[in-house]
Design a protein around this motif. Structure first.
Motif, PDB file in Angstrom:
ATOM      1  N   GLY A  21       0.801  -1.219   0.000  1.00 38.04           N
ATOM      2  CA  GLY A  21       0.000   0.000   0.000  1.00 38.04           C
ATOM      3  C   GLY A  21       0.834   1.269   0.000  1.00 38.04           C
ATOM      4  O   GLY A  21       0.400   2.304   0.491  1.00 38.04           O
ATOM      5  N   LYS A  22       2.018   1.184  -0.587  1.00 34.63           N
ATOM      6  CA  LYS A  22       2.914   2.342  -0.625  1.00 34.63           C
ATOM      7  C   LYS A  22       2.777   3.075  -1.956  1.00 34.63           C
ATOM      8  O   LYS A  22       2.861   2.476  -3.028  1.00 34.63           O
ATOM      9  CB  LYS A  22       4.359   1.905  -0.416  1.00 34.63           C
ATOM     10  N   ASN A  23       2.604   4.394  -1.861  1.00 35.00           N
ATOM     11  CA  ASN A  23       2.425   5.241  -3.030  1.00 35.00           C
ATOM     12  C   ASN A  23       3.618   5.189  -3.989  1.00 35.00           C
ATOM     13  O   ASN A  23       3.486   5.499  -5.174  1.00 35.00           O
ATOM     14  CB  ASN A  23       2.163   6.680  -2.586  1.00 35.00           C
ATOM     15  N   GLU A  24       4.771   4.786  -3.508  1.00 38.19           N
ATOM     16  CA  GLU A  24       5.948   4.682  -4.375  1.00 38.19           C
ATOM     17  C   GLU A  24       5.689   3.763  -5.562  1.00 38.19           C
ATOM     18  O   GLU A  24       6.296   3.916  -6.620  1.00 38.19           O
ATOM     19  CB  GLU A  24       7.165   4.181  -3.591  1.00 38.19           C
ATOM     20  N   SER A  25       4.774   2.812  -5.392  1.00 37.91           N
ATOM     21  CA  SER A  25       4.460   1.899  -6.491  1.00 37.91           C
ATOM     22  C   SER A  25       3.860   2.646  -7.681  1.00 37.91           C
ATOM     23  O   SER A  25       4.124   2.292  -8.836  1.00 37.91           O
ATOM     24  CB  SER A  25       3.511   0.803  -6.024  1.00 37.91           C
ATOM     25  N   ILE A  26       3.086   3.689  -7.423  1.00 31.74           N
ATOM     26  CA  ILE A  26       2.496   4.488  -8.499  1.00 31.74           C
ATOM     27  C   ILE A  26       3.594   5.268  -9.215  1.00 31.74           C
ATOM     28  O   ILE A  26       3.639   5.304 -10.451  1.00 31.74           O
ATOM     29  CB  ILE A  26       1.422   5.451  -7.945  1.00 31.74           C
ATOM     30  N   ILE A  27       4.485   5.864  -8.447  1.00 25.21           N
ATOM     31  CA  ILE A  27       5.603   6.623  -9.024  1.00 25.21           C
ATOM     32  C   ILE A  27       6.472   5.710  -9.872  1.00 25.21           C
ATOM     33  O   ILE A  27       6.844   6.049 -11.004  1.00 25.21           O
ATOM     34  CB  ILE A  27       6.421   7.297  -7.906  1.00 25.21           C
ATOM     35  N   SER A  29       5.606   2.809 -11.239  1.00 29.74           N
ATOM     36  CA  SER A  29       4.853   2.340 -12.405  1.00 29.74           C
ATOM     37  C   SER A  29       4.818   3.398 -13.499  1.00 29.74           C
ATOM     38  O   SER A  29       4.995   3.085 -14.682  1.00 29.74           O
ATOM     39  CB  SER A  29       3.428   1.959 -12.003  1.00 29.74           C
ATOM     40  N   ASP A  30       4.604   4.648 -13.115  1.00 23.92           N
ATOM     41  CA  ASP A  30       4.607   5.731 -14.102  1.00 23.92           C
ATOM     42  C   ASP A  30       5.969   5.869 -14.772  1.00 23.92           C
ATOM     43  O   ASP A  30       6.057   6.076 -15.982  1.00 23.92           O
ATOM     44  CB  ASP A  30       4.194   7.050 -13.453  1.00 23.92           C
ATOM     45  N   ALA A  31       7.036   5.721 -13.992  1.00 19.45           N
ATOM     46  CA  ALA A  31       8.384   5.800 -14.560  1.00 19.45           C
ATOM     47  C   ALA A  31       8.636   4.635 -15.516  1.00 19.45           C
ATOM     48  O   ALA A  31       9.238   4.812 -16.586  1.00 19.45           O
ATOM     49  CB  ALA A  31       9.429   5.807 -13.444  1.00 19.45           C
ATOM     50  N   LEU A  32       8.163   3.455 -15.157  1.00 17.98           N
ATOM     51  CA  LEU A  32       8.324   2.295 -16.032  1.00 17.98           C
ATOM     52  C   LEU A  32       7.537   2.460 -17.320  1.00 17.98           C
ATOM     53  O   LEU A  32       8.008   2.066 -18.397  1.00 17.98           O
ATOM     54  CB  LEU A  32       7.880   1.023 -15.310  1.00 17.98           C
ATOM     55  N   SER A  37       7.893   0.903 -23.305  1.00 16.75           N
ATOM     56  CA  SER A  37       6.568   1.172 -23.863  1.00 16.75           C
ATOM     57  C   SER A  37       5.890  -0.039 -24.493  1.00 16.75           C
ATOM     58  O   SER A  37       4.947   0.113 -25.259  1.00 16.75           O
ATOM     59  CB  SER A  37       6.671   2.303 -24.890  1.00 16.75           C
ATOM     60  N   THR A  38       6.332  -1.248 -24.155  1.00 19.22           N
ATOM     61  CA  THR A  38       5.675  -2.418 -24.733  1.00 19.22           C
ATOM     62  C   THR A  38       4.286  -2.600 -24.130  1.00 19.22           C
ATOM     63  O   THR A  38       4.004  -2.154 -23.017  1.00 19.22           O
ATOM     64  CB  THR A  38       6.494  -3.698 -24.478  1.00 19.22           C
ATOM     65  N   ARG A  39       3.420  -3.270 -24.865  1.00 16.84           N
ATOM     66  CA  ARG A  39       2.069  -3.535 -24.361  1.00 16.84           C
ATOM     67  C   ARG A  39       2.121  -4.377 -23.090  1.00 16.84           C
ATOM     68  O   ARG A  39       1.330  -4.175 -22.164  1.00 16.84           O
ATOM     69  CB  ARG A  39       1.234  -4.238 -25.436  1.00 16.84           C
ATOM     70  N   GLU A  40       3.037  -5.319 -23.040  1.00 15.06           N
ATOM     71  CA  GLU A  40       3.171  -6.165 -21.852  1.00 15.06           C
ATOM     72  C   GLU A  40       3.547  -5.325 -20.625  1.00 15.06           C
ATOM     73  O   GLU A  40       2.988  -5.507 -19.540  1.00 15.06           O
ATOM     74  CB  GLU A  40       4.209  -7.250 -22.091  1.00 15.06           C
TER      75      GLU A  40
END
Length: 75
Positions: A21-27, A29-32, A37-40
């Protein structure tokens, strides 16, 4: 701090953060999403975001992100 290059390590780390539940996962994921940019990768990142939002009980956002994951994975 150096950002690792191995996309699987980064996905695993982001998923671990999302499960906690850590917001770092959103950051992360956005960086990734910007870096790979692959669909996978897009499907995996949206899934991780869905996990995070589910853990923090923002269920509408979770469903939106899970839907995006399905869209990129299966269409």
């Amino acid at each position: 701090q150096r950002f690792p290059d191995d996309e699987q390590i980064l996905l695993n780390l982001a998923n671990t953060e999302a499960e906690a539940g850590k917001n770092e996962s959103i950051i992360m994921s956005d960086a990734l999403l910007k870096r790979f940019s692959t669909r996978e990768m897009q499907a995996d990142c949206y899934f991780i975001k869905g996990v995070y939002y589910s853990r923090v009980k923002q269920f509408d956002s979770a469903i939106t992100n899970f839907d995006q994951a399905i869209l990129y994975r299966y269409t």
